[in-house]
Write a protein that holds these residues in place. Structure first.
Motif, PDB file in Angstrom:
ATOM      1  N   MET A 125      30.085  15.104   9.982  1.00 54.63           N
ATOM      2  CA  MET A 125      28.666  14.874   9.803  1.00 54.63           C
ATOM      3  C   MET A 125      28.019  14.891  11.181  1.00 54.63           C
ATOM      4  N   ALA A 126      26.973  15.609  11.328  1.00 58.29           N
ATOM      5  CA  ALA A 126      26.300  15.727  12.615  1.00 58.29           C
ATOM      6  C   ALA A 126      24.947  15.039  12.558  1.00 58.29           C
ATOM      7  N   PHE A 127      24.574  14.389  13.631  1.00 55.77           N
ATOM      8  CA  PHE A 127      23.262  13.777  13.777  1.00 55.77           C
ATOM      9  C   PHE A 127      22.576  14.484  14.928  1.00 55.77           C
ATOM     10  N   LEU A 128      21.370  14.919  14.722  1.00 55.52           N
ATOM     11  CA  LEU A 128      20.661  15.657  15.759  1.00 55.52           C
ATOM     12  C   LEU A 128      19.244  15.131  15.863  1.00 55.52           C
ATOM     13  N   CYS A 129      18.821  14.879  17.081  1.00 56.91           N
ATOM     14  CA  CYS A 129      17.478  14.368  17.323  1.00 56.91           C
ATOM     15  C   CYS A 129      16.873  15.183  18.451  1.00 56.91           C
ATOM     16  N   ALA A 130      15.665  15.699  18.261  1.00 58.50           N
ATOM     17  CA  ALA A 130      15.009  16.481  19.305  1.00 58.50           C
ATOM     18  C   ALA A 130      13.622  15.928  19.559  1.00 58.50           C
ATOM     19  N   MET A 131      13.265  15.796  20.824  1.00 58.69           N
ATOM     20  CA  MET A 131      11.927  15.364  21.202  1.00 58.69           C
ATOM     21  C   MET A 131      11.329  16.446  22.084  1.00 58.69           C
ATOM     22  N   ALA A 132      10.143  16.891  21.764  1.00 54.73           N
ATOM     23  CA  ALA A 132       9.484  17.912  22.571  1.00 54.73           C
ATOM     24  C   ALA A 132       7.989  17.629  22.583  1.00 54.73           C
ATOM     25  N   THR A 133       7.312  18.154  23.585  1.00 58.36           N
ATOM     26  CA  THR A 133       5.887  17.882  23.728  1.00 58.36           C
ATOM     27  C   THR A 133       5.041  18.703  22.776  1.00 58.36           C
ATOM     28  N   GLY A 134       5.513  19.803  22.281  1.00 56.24           N
ATOM     29  CA  GLY A 134       4.731  20.646  21.385  1.00 56.24           C
ATOM     30  C   GLY A 134       5.642  21.415  20.461  1.00 56.24           C
ATOM     31  N   MET A 135       5.063  22.236  19.638  1.00 55.37           N
ATOM     32  CA  MET A 135       5.836  23.042  18.713  1.00 55.37           C
ATOM     33  C   MET A 135       6.552  24.143  19.488  1.00 55.37           C
ATOM     34  N   ALA A 136       7.866  24.220  19.353  1.00 49.47           N
ATOM     35  CA  ALA A 136       8.651  25.207  20.079  1.00 49.47           C
ATOM     36  C   ALA A 136       8.741  26.495  19.277  1.00 49.47           C
ATOM     37  N   GLN A 137       8.882  27.616  19.975  1.00 47.98           N
ATOM     38  CA  GLN A 137       9.093  28.881  19.294  1.00 47.98           C
ATOM     39  C   GLN A 137      10.405  28.840  18.531  1.00 47.98           C
ATOM     40  N   ALA A 138      11.393  28.182  19.108  1.00 44.15           N
ATOM     41  CA  ALA A 138      12.666  28.024  18.430  1.00 44.15           C
ATOM     42  C   ALA A 138      12.461  27.040  17.290  1.00 44.15           C
ATOM     43  N   GLN A 139      12.807  27.446  16.068  1.00 42.37           N
ATOM     44  CA  GLN A 139      12.553  26.602  14.912  1.00 42.37           C
ATOM     45  C   GLN A 139      13.631  25.548  14.702  1.00 42.37           C
ATOM     46  N   SER A 140      14.767  25.706  15.311  1.00 49.23           N
ATOM     47  CA  SER A 140      15.825  24.716  15.172  1.00 49.23           C
ATOM     48  C   SER A 140      16.567  24.577  16.495  1.00 49.23           C
ATOM     49  N   VAL A 141      17.219  23.458  16.662  1.00 49.77           N
ATOM     50  CA  VAL A 141      17.947  23.150  17.890  1.00 49.77           C
ATOM     51  C   VAL A 141      19.395  22.873  17.517  1.00 49.77           C
ATOM     52  N   SER A 142      20.332  23.459  18.265  1.00 47.16           N
ATOM     53  CA  SER A 142      21.754  23.275  17.987  1.00 47.16           C
ATOM     54  C   SER A 142      22.235  21.905  18.457  1.00 47.16           C
ATOM     55  N   THR A 143      23.456  21.573  18.120  1.00 46.70           N
ATOM     56  CA  THR A 143      24.047  20.319  18.577  1.00 46.70           C
ATOM     57  C   THR A 143      24.319  20.332  20.073  1.00 46.70           C
ATOM     58  N   TYR A 144      24.159  21.503  20.709  1.00 44.47           N
ATOM     59  CA  TYR A 144      24.275  21.612  22.160  1.00 44.47           C
ATOM     60  C   TYR A 144      22.922  21.463  22.845  1.00 44.47           C
ATOM     61  N   GLY A 145      21.857  21.219  22.068  1.00 45.08           N
ATOM     62  CA  GLY A 145      20.531  20.994  22.631  1.00 45.08           C
ATOM     63  C   GLY A 145      19.778  22.239  23.016  1.00 45.08           C
ATOM     64  N   THR A 146      20.197  23.384  22.510  1.00 44.47           N
ATOM     65  CA  THR A 146      19.563  24.657  22.817  1.00 44.47           C
ATOM     66  C   THR A 146      19.097  25.306  21.510  1.00 44.47           C
ATOM     67  N   PRO A 147      18.212  26.304  21.575  1.00 38.88           N
ATOM     68  CA  PRO A 147      17.822  26.967  20.335  1.00 38.88           C
ATOM     69  C   PRO A 147      19.055  27.477  19.602  1.00 38.88           C
ATOM     70  N   GLY A 148      19.165  27.119  18.329  1.00 41.11           N
ATOM     71  CA  GLY A 148      20.329  27.547  17.577  1.00 41.11           C
ATOM     72  C   GLY A 148      20.421  26.924  16.208  1.00 41.11           C
ATOM     73  N   LEU A 149      21.507  27.225  15.539  1.00 44.91           N
ATOM     74  CA  LEU A 149      21.810  26.730  14.204  1.00 44.91           C
ATOM     75  C   LEU A 149      23.152  26.016  14.252  1.00 44.91           C
ATOM     76  N   ILE A 150      23.151  24.737  14.122  1.00 41.11           N
ATOM     77  CA  ILE A 150      24.320  23.861  14.186  1.00 41.11           C
ATOM     78  C   ILE A 150      25.009  24.052  15.539  1.00 41.11           C
TER      79      ILE A 150
END
Length: 199
Positions: free
Chosen positions: A1-26
């Motif tokens: 089970m993965a828990f992912l939390c992202a904080m950003a100042t605005g809407m990013a072009q990347a729609q999802s963030v990987s578990t490595y903290g970069t644009p990605g899927l899982i």
């Protein structure tokens, strides 16, 4: 089970963030970028691993990441504390922007300046299809070649590409292992509702 939390100042072009903290899927990177100047903080927990990452979109075509990980039970030394405290650095370069007829293409280096536990190199392409789906596919070396791997096609240029050195535990970089060892391909299809299929 993965828990992912992202904080950003605005809407990013990347729609999802990987578990490595970069644009990605899982665990897989995509060829997307954050908005220029975006600073993203993420935290992910996976079984015996905790990762905290700070990613900064330095220029419209490049972002860098610093990651700190705690991996419980990683070290097999005879001591009582078998926990590895690891730091790593990533860089992700856009080689081509997405166009009406072609995908965005990026090249990335993961953990190129750390101990090499997460070390991998990759090329990935992402194409948006009718503003409803994003199709991503790529090729990766190192940690990304864990399953479904095949011989490195760069082996035709020399035997040094055939075998990847082991990760380095003393904190020295692993630049001599770039694009060496087995290779694997990845593909993902993401729908806007957050449904993701990977393989």
């Amino acid at each position: 089970m993965a828990f992912l939390c992202a904080m950003a100042t605005g809407m990013a072009q990347a729609q999802s963030v990987s578990t490595y903290g970069t644009p990605g899927l899982i665990e897989n990177p995509t060829a997307e970028m954050f908005d220029d100047g975006e600073l993203v903080f993420t935290a992910a927990g996976l079984r015996n691993t905790g990762r905290a990452t700070m990613t900064f979109q330095m220029l419209p075509w490049v972002h860098g990441s610093f990651r700190y990980a705690v991996i419980d039970g990683f070290d097999s030394s005879g001591g009582t504390d078998r926990t590895r405290y690891d730091r790593s650095f990533d860089v992700h370069f856009r080689l081509r922007e997405e166009s009406r007829h072609g995908p965005a293409i990026v090249m990335g280096l993961r953990d190129f300046g750390g101990t090499g536990i997460y070390a991998s190199e990759y090329f990935v392409a992402t194409k948006t299809i009718q503003d409803r789906f994003k199709l991503t596919g790529g090729i990766g070396w190192g940690r990304m070649a864990g399953r479904g791997a095949f011989s490195n096609p760069l082996g035709i240029f020399g035997s040094r590409f055939d075998t990847r050195p082991a990760s380095n535990s003393n904190g020295q970089g692993v630049s001599s292992s770039l694009a060496t060892g087995s290779v694997a391909t990845r593909r993902c299809l993401a729908a806007p509702a957050g449904n993701t299929m990977t393989g």
